[in-house]
Motif scaffolding. Sequence first.
Motif, PDB file in Angstrom:
ATOM      1  N   LEU B 341      -3.083   5.839  -4.660  1.00  0.00           N
ATOM      2  CA  LEU B 341      -2.573   4.468  -4.587  1.00  0.00           C
ATOM      3  C   LEU B 341      -2.549   3.827  -5.971  1.00  0.00           C
ATOM      4  CD1 LEU B 341      -4.374   3.431  -1.276  1.00  0.00           C
ATOM      5  CD2 LEU B 341      -2.176   4.579  -1.591  1.00  0.00           C
ATOM      6  N   ILE B 344      -0.978   0.388  -7.113  1.00  0.00           N
ATOM      7  CA  ILE B 344      -1.566  -0.942  -6.976  1.00  0.00           C
ATOM      8  C   ILE B 344      -1.736  -1.589  -8.364  1.00  0.00           C
ATOM      9  CG2 ILE B 344      -3.973  -0.161  -7.077  1.00  0.00           C
ATOM     10  CD1 ILE B 344      -2.679  -2.955  -4.818  1.00  0.00           C
ATOM     11  N   LYS B 417       4.634  -9.522  -1.889  1.00  0.00           N
ATOM     12  CA  LYS B 417       5.297  -8.235  -2.128  1.00  0.00           C
ATOM     13  C   LYS B 417       5.117  -7.838  -3.580  1.00  0.00           C
ATOM     14  CE  LYS B 417       8.189  -6.172   0.963  1.00  0.00           C
ATOM     15  NZ  LYS B 417       7.839  -4.824   1.407  1.00  0.00           N
ATOM     16  N   SER B 418       4.492  -6.752  -3.827  1.00  0.00           N
ATOM     17  CA  SER B 418       4.279  -6.336  -5.218  1.00  0.00           C
ATOM     18  C   SER B 418       5.508  -5.585  -5.726  1.00  0.00           C
ATOM     19  CB  SER B 418       3.035  -5.448  -5.323  1.00  0.00           C
ATOM     20  OG  SER B 418       3.373  -4.096  -5.157  1.00  0.00           O
ATOM     21  N   TRP B 422       4.008  -2.763  -2.371  1.00  0.00           N
ATOM     22  CA  TRP B 422       2.938  -3.082  -1.424  1.00  0.00           C
ATOM     23  C   TRP B 422       3.092  -4.509  -0.915  1.00  0.00           C
ATOM     24  CZ3 TRP B 422       0.973   1.193   0.044  1.00  0.00           C
ATOM     25  CH2 TRP B 422       0.793   2.236  -0.866  1.00  0.00           C
ATOM     26  N   GLU B 423       2.566  -4.742   0.273  1.00  0.00           N
ATOM     27  CA  GLU B 423       2.507  -6.107   0.779  1.00  0.00           C
ATOM     28  C   GLU B 423       1.035  -6.500   0.884  1.00  0.00           C
ATOM     29  OE1 GLU B 423       5.211  -7.612   4.016  1.00  0.00           O
ATOM     30  OE2 GLU B 423       3.273  -8.068   4.941  1.00  0.00           O
ATOM     31  N   TYR B 424       0.576  -7.267  -0.115  1.00  0.00           N
ATOM     32  CA  TYR B 424      -0.824  -7.705  -0.115  1.00  0.00           C
ATOM     33  C   TYR B 424      -1.040  -8.618   1.083  1.00  0.00           C
ATOM     34  CZ  TYR B 424      -1.056  -6.428  -5.172  1.00  0.00           C
ATOM     35  OH  TYR B 424      -1.023  -5.792  -6.372  1.00  0.00           O
ATOM     36  N   ILE B 469      -7.017  -1.706  -2.705  1.00  0.00           N
ATOM     37  CA  ILE B 469      -6.097  -1.387  -1.609  1.00  0.00           C
ATOM     38  C   ILE B 469      -6.762  -0.291  -0.791  1.00  0.00           C
ATOM     39  CG2 ILE B 469      -4.802   0.058  -3.262  1.00  0.00           C
ATOM     40  CD1 ILE B 469      -2.341  -0.325  -1.464  1.00  0.00           C
ATOM     41  N   ASN B 634      -1.024  -2.338   8.349  1.00  0.00           N
ATOM     42  CA  ASN B 634      -0.895  -2.425   6.892  1.00  0.00           C
ATOM     43  C   ASN B 634      -2.240  -2.005   6.315  1.00  0.00           C
ATOM     44  OD1 ASN B 634      -0.086  -3.027   4.263  1.00  0.00           O
ATOM     45  ND2 ASN B 634      -0.087  -5.257   4.535  1.00  0.00           N
ATOM     46  N   PHE B 637      -6.443  -5.537   1.473  1.00  0.00           N
ATOM     47  CA  PHE B 637      -6.466  -5.749   0.020  1.00  0.00           C
ATOM     48  C   PHE B 637      -7.664  -6.610  -0.379  1.00  0.00           C
ATOM     49  CE2 PHE B 637      -2.342  -3.876  -1.019  1.00  0.00           C
ATOM     50  CZ  PHE B 637      -1.794  -3.745   0.249  1.00  0.00           C
TER      51      PHE B 637
END
Lengths: 167, 788
Positions: B341, B344, B417-418, B422-424, B469, B634, B637
Amino acid sequence: MKKEITVTINGEKHTATVEPRTLLVHLIREHLRLTGTHIGCDTSNCGACTILVNGKSIKSCTMLAIQADGKEIITVEGLATTEGLHPIQEGFKENHGLHCGYCTPGMMMRAVELLADNPNPTEEEIRWGISGNLCRCTGYNNIVKAIQYAGAKMRGETLPSTEPEFV
Amino acid sequence: MIQCKTSKEIGGMGHSIKRKEDARFIQGKGHYVDDIQLPGMLHMDIVRSPYAYAKIKSINAEAALKIPGVIAVVTGKDLEKYNLHWMPTLMSDTQMVLPTDTVMYQAQEVAAVIATDRYAARDGKEAVMVEYEPMKPVIDPHKSLDPNAPVLRTDKPGKTDNHIWHWEVGDKEATEKVFAGADVVVKEQMHIPRIHVASIETCGCVADYDKVNNHLTMYMTTQAPHAIRTVIALVAGHVGLTEEKVRVISPDIGGGFGGKVPVYPGYVIAIAVSFLVGKPVKWVEDRSENLQADSFARDYHITAEMAGTKDGKILATRFKVLADHGYTDASANPSKFPTGLFSIGTGSYDYGTAFMEADAVYTNKPPGGVAYRCSFRVTEAVHAIERMTDRFAFEVGKDPAQLRMENFIKKDQFPWKSPTGWEYDSGDYHAGLQKAMDAIDYDGLRKEQAEKRKRGELMGIGISTFTEIVGAGPSKDFDILGIKMFDSAEIRVHPTGKAIARFGTKSQGQGHETTYAQIIAEELGIPAEHIQIEEGDTDTAPYGLGTYASRSTPTAGAAAAVAARKLRDKARKIAAYLLEVSEEDLEWEPGKFSVKGAPEKSKTIQEIVFAAYTNHPQGMEAGFEATHYYDPPNLTFPSGAYICVVDLDKETGEIKVRRFVAIDDCGHIINPMIVQGQVHGGLTQGLAPAMYESLIYDEDGNILNGTFMDYLVPTAVESPSWETGHTVTPSPHHPIGAKGVGESPTVGAPPAIVNAIVDALSHLGVTHIDIPVTPFKVWKILKEKGVA
């Protein structure tokens, strides 16, 4: 080649026939089946195998079984009595002084001698005092607290709070 | 202050109840693999290569076999007859179990000696004569792709170089554009060195094959027993070891940290030998073997760049990684994530452009790529982003705390949305950093530093505000060897209202026996002390992918809550039946249902459960149990704000960590005592690579610190007295709003420490120091700058 030895472990006399090279930790773990004493390294660094021999904390991977002939040994299994837990055991449990439990017996045996030598140690004295024992899980904060708690209990003082200071 | 919904007697979430598992550990009654002794058990020891790269000319076991007690010496040629000399890795590469002709790293397994006791096996190991023809190894990953470098994986048909894979994420062109137009660009080369988890218990197993019943019981130090069983069945099904004939038992584990996820050759050899001789075979590696041959972690060479405005707004980042995987890619990652990951790495900051790429190469070093208390390469990513944030702050002349506050994603921007996809789920980074700054008196420290600097004293303050994450992972993207990364809980409540619950995870010290009981207590009102938790036996536990990457609370913890809620639904039906009201007329408080408006009419959970066995409504299934397989929607975080203060000795370079404040946010807290304990431990495992640990190889591939004499695991003296605290930002998608915490501190601590040390030296023009930052490295810098 094998030699007969007699050791007193946790108050019981045991006679065993061992090779001269047999390590004390193997005598304890494999011949006498006291598996609370652990092995974590091969260089005498980690202290997982710490026991008391005639009251002194010893890394039992670094002593031959024949050197223990005639000696008094206490292992983790000898800490609790029918009255209950030893203060050091209580200290570890009450203060979250252990995670995986693997270093714990050695750490406690070392702490028992530390407190016997120095009943009211400072934090720094505790940290140096257990520096021959490695713990990979706890970060040592709560081991220090556990030993302070045991010290207070053995001195008959008011016990320190065991609530985590996690605000 | 943490609010608890349950009484202390019930002991649900938020209570610092003492750990249930401790009673056995403090009495020496833990049960670890090496404690197992079975009748007729044989012992295995392993002959290992002294060379990093060599042809095996011959293996002569004659002298070994003459030693009393030695009964067999097994080589790769023996395993080849059963096609067991190679095995697949988790990343679809291949790894030797025992070599038939070539060794690829120092300490690689070469042959196994089987004997009637531990000492005879070791004698046999010493007596096996192996003749080698050493070859020039590839050690430096930067030279691994040189055209004249030898191609290491000659076993792979058509392989013409040492490149394993290329990976990238983000928008390359957009990133180039932002960098080209930015006021400020900063760049550093950093190496996150090879380190080792060094759990105090090493790895080992007892393979117990029963020929008569054609059944294998495998006791092993594994963090993922179910996955291991499936793999054994897939590999050995053709010789009759189908999945129901295999039982994997993971007893108490003396620390894992990711190192007990992979399958090591020793396990496979022990199974093969037990299968052939029909006796139990024990293999337990010693510490030096563990450090020298088992999976490493990290070993990423990163070129990190950040672009921003001159007033301190981060605009883009670009990371390029060279990953040294050793001779095979045996990383413990979800299948679709070769760099774990790592993506991140845009961190806690609000910007929209990033590009990351990585290339992995083979070298003559041991394989690995495990966690070291980290969720799949998050530590490497966090080190890069947190170091570069400081670097950028220095460049634009801004206080690093101020710059962070100005760049943080704001709490109302979640879900966020990073730029890497990713969706924190949630976060409140401003609150965390402010709390840490208040706790440590940040402004006071900066004043003190300014005064000390005038006097020529070296003091530094370092910050790390990281986003983790964890909780792998949603089945859409996350699997290991095709098995989706859900996890499971099965709760069975006995007629008297006491329960047993079983899980697909496996604690290695995290305290599952206590925290899972608390989750169920929270949901059902049954006191945690009356809920027994079991894990680690594939014959009894529901299927799950195990414990690593801080996934237990996000996955199995969620499963526990959902399974308990299924039971609460059933309890409501039974209560309605017993109280002769409709379900809608009932209200729940922890431990009982009562009739709305008539609280004296109620049924406790214990009465309801008893009725489930003695007086259940007609047509309802009897009993009181539920199972849930939880597939997370999901990841979670968690985050943290860490501040470290260091004092450096000008003459010796000695580094003293004076204070370290860690504020963690792992969502709702199940047991504050255990969470704090996890944070303490993780911080020491963050200090370790920051200042002490790295596996060092010379140019011939000899490991220079492969024992505990010279691989520096911090003791209580090196480890400072950690100061900890928390903020709570619940995960909106997790059933109990929890996020996971075990690894956060190991991920977040190293850059805080390094940022502090660099900060102490920044006025001398120092912008980066690679970890581990040792006194010698600091002293050399001070000498160069004319300070020491």
